[in-house]
Scaffold this motif. Structure first.
Motif, PDB file in Angstrom:
ATOM      1  N   LEU A 104       0.833  -1.211   0.000  1.00  0.00           N
ATOM      2  CA  LEU A 104       0.000   0.000   0.000  1.00  0.00           C
ATOM      3  C   LEU A 104       0.867   1.260   0.000  1.00  0.00           C
ATOM      4  CD1 LEU A 104      -2.873   1.144   0.086  1.00  0.00           C
ATOM      5  CD2 LEU A 104      -2.758   0.990   2.580  1.00  0.00           C
ATOM      6  N   TYR A 105       1.962   1.245   0.756  1.00  0.00           N
ATOM      7  CA  TYR A 105       2.860   2.404   0.728  1.00  0.00           C
ATOM      8  C   TYR A 105       3.542   2.532  -0.635  1.00  0.00           C
ATOM      9  CZ  TYR A 105       2.181   3.977   5.468  1.00  0.00           C
ATOM     10  OH  TYR A 105       1.616   4.500   6.602  1.00  0.00           O
ATOM     11  N   ALA A 106       3.854   1.410  -1.274  1.00  0.00           N
ATOM     12  CA  ALA A 106       4.414   1.469  -2.640  1.00  0.00           C
ATOM     13  C   ALA A 106       3.385   2.112  -3.577  1.00  0.00           C
ATOM     14  CB  ALA A 106       4.792   0.065  -3.120  1.00  0.00           C
ATOM     15  N   TYR A 107       2.119   1.743  -3.422  1.00  0.00           N
ATOM     16  CA  TYR A 107       1.043   2.351  -4.216  1.00  0.00           C
ATOM     17  C   TYR A 107       0.982   3.857  -3.939  1.00  0.00           C
ATOM     18  CZ  TYR A 107      -3.697   3.493  -5.757  1.00  0.00           C
ATOM     19  OH  TYR A 107      -4.779   4.080  -6.354  1.00  0.00           O
ATOM     20  N   HIS A 108       1.066   4.229  -2.664  1.00  0.00           N
ATOM     21  CA  HIS A 108       1.060   5.641  -2.274  1.00  0.00           C
ATOM     22  C   HIS A 108       2.182   6.390  -3.002  1.00  0.00           C
ATOM     23  CE1 HIS A 108       0.601   9.021   0.651  1.00  0.00           C
ATOM     24  NE2 HIS A 108       1.885   9.161   0.390  1.00  0.00           N
ATOM     25  N   PHE A 109       3.381   5.811  -3.012  1.00  0.00           N
ATOM     26  CA  PHE A 109       4.509   6.466  -3.677  1.00  0.00           C
ATOM     27  C   PHE A 109       4.312   6.537  -5.189  1.00  0.00           C
ATOM     28  CE2 PHE A 109       6.738   5.389   0.342  1.00  0.00           C
ATOM     29  CZ  PHE A 109       7.091   6.682   0.693  1.00  0.00           C
ATOM     30  N   SER A 110       3.612   5.538  -5.758  1.00  0.00           N
ATOM     31  CA  SER A 110       3.322   5.611  -7.196  1.00  0.00           C
ATOM     32  C   SER A 110       2.387   6.783  -7.491  1.00  0.00           C
ATOM     33  CB  SER A 110       2.723   4.299  -7.701  1.00  0.00           C
ATOM     34  OG  SER A 110       1.357   4.170  -7.344  1.00  0.00           O
ATOM     35  N   LEU A 111       1.456   7.044  -6.586  1.00  0.00           N
ATOM     36  CA  LEU A 111       0.566   8.201  -6.753  1.00  0.00           C
ATOM     37  C   LEU A 111       1.353   9.505  -6.611  1.00  0.00           C
ATOM     38  CD1 LEU A 111      -2.697   7.157  -4.850  1.00  0.00           C
ATOM     39  CD2 LEU A 111      -2.159   6.933  -7.284  1.00  0.00           C
ATOM     40  N   GLN A 112       2.361   9.499  -5.739  1.00  0.00           N
ATOM     41  CA  GLN A 112       3.215  10.684  -5.585  1.00  0.00           C
ATOM     42  C   GLN A 112       3.887  11.033  -6.909  1.00  0.00           C
ATOM     43  OE1 GLN A 112       3.919  12.850  -2.932  1.00  0.00           O
ATOM     44  NE2 GLN A 112       5.134  13.943  -4.434  1.00  0.00           N
ATOM     45  N   VAL A 113       4.340  10.017  -7.618  1.00  0.00           N
ATOM     46  CA  VAL A 113       4.978  10.239  -8.927  1.00  0.00           C
ATOM     47  C   VAL A 113       3.978  10.887  -9.889  1.00  0.00           C
ATOM     48  CG1 VAL A 113       5.928   9.058 -10.963  1.00  0.00           C
ATOM     49  CG2 VAL A 113       6.661   8.385  -8.665  1.00  0.00           C
TER      50      VAL A 113
END
Length: 181
Positions: A104-113
């Motif tokens: 989920l945090y990896a997903y969060h960081f993908s949204l940051q990009v």
């Protein structure tokens, strides 16, 4: 006074506000992308407004909630002595939950990009791709909540089967939406 229930309650509250941001942020991406199909004047006005909304949601709600969820979750883990069972058979569900949380945090960081790209005026993804990406948070939510609530009552096989069924249902729903839109 026991502080553990308050820390746990705050953790759950920030999980909810974090997910609110994770669910709405891709919608803003979709709206900004689809604004690109409008006449230039309308497109520019819409994208400027969506950029304001994106910044406020992402940096004012979603990021702070993600940080507080993590900090309070770790506090709950140690205060509740959950760390003691993490690598034991009875804690397998908890270890799997942590793997989903990392995802989920990896997903969060993908949204940051994507936030950074769109705020810079770069729109790389179609609205359909973003609709699919929007459902990733739903899959993580289902997986994590089921693990926390059902824990050891659910077998890994049934849990993964249920998750696969959820993904298929979400993909079909997106396809049906696209067809009737």
């Amino acid at each position: 006074m026991m502080i553990y229930p308050y820390i746990k309650a705050l953790h759950i509250i920030f999980v909810v506000t974090w997910f609110a941001g994770l669910f709405y942020m891709p919608r803003l991406f979709i709206y900004s992308t689809e604004a690109g199909e409008k006449p230039a004047e309308e497109r520019d006005i819409l994208r400027a407004q969506f950029a304001i909304m994106t910044r406020r949601l992402w940096y004012g709600i979603t990021w702070p909630s993600a940080i507080l969820t993590l900090v309070l979750g770790i506090a709950v883990m140690f205060m509740g002595n959950w760390d003691a069972i993490l690598f034991k058979p009875e804690g397998r569900w908890f270890l799997i939950k942590w793997l989903f949380v990392l995802g989920l945090y990896a997903y969060h960081f993908s949204l940051q990009v994507i936030v950074k790209q769109e705020l810079a005026g770069i729109f790389k993804f179609s609205s359909n791709q973003l609709r699919l990406w929007n459902e990733v948070a739903t899959v993580f939510l289902f997986a994590i909540v089921m693990l926390v609530i059902v824990r050891t009552s659910m077998s890994l096989v049934w849990g993964m089967g249920g998750l696969a069924a959820l993904i298929i249902i979400l993909l079909l729903a997106i396809r049906i939406y696209k067809k009737f839109r």
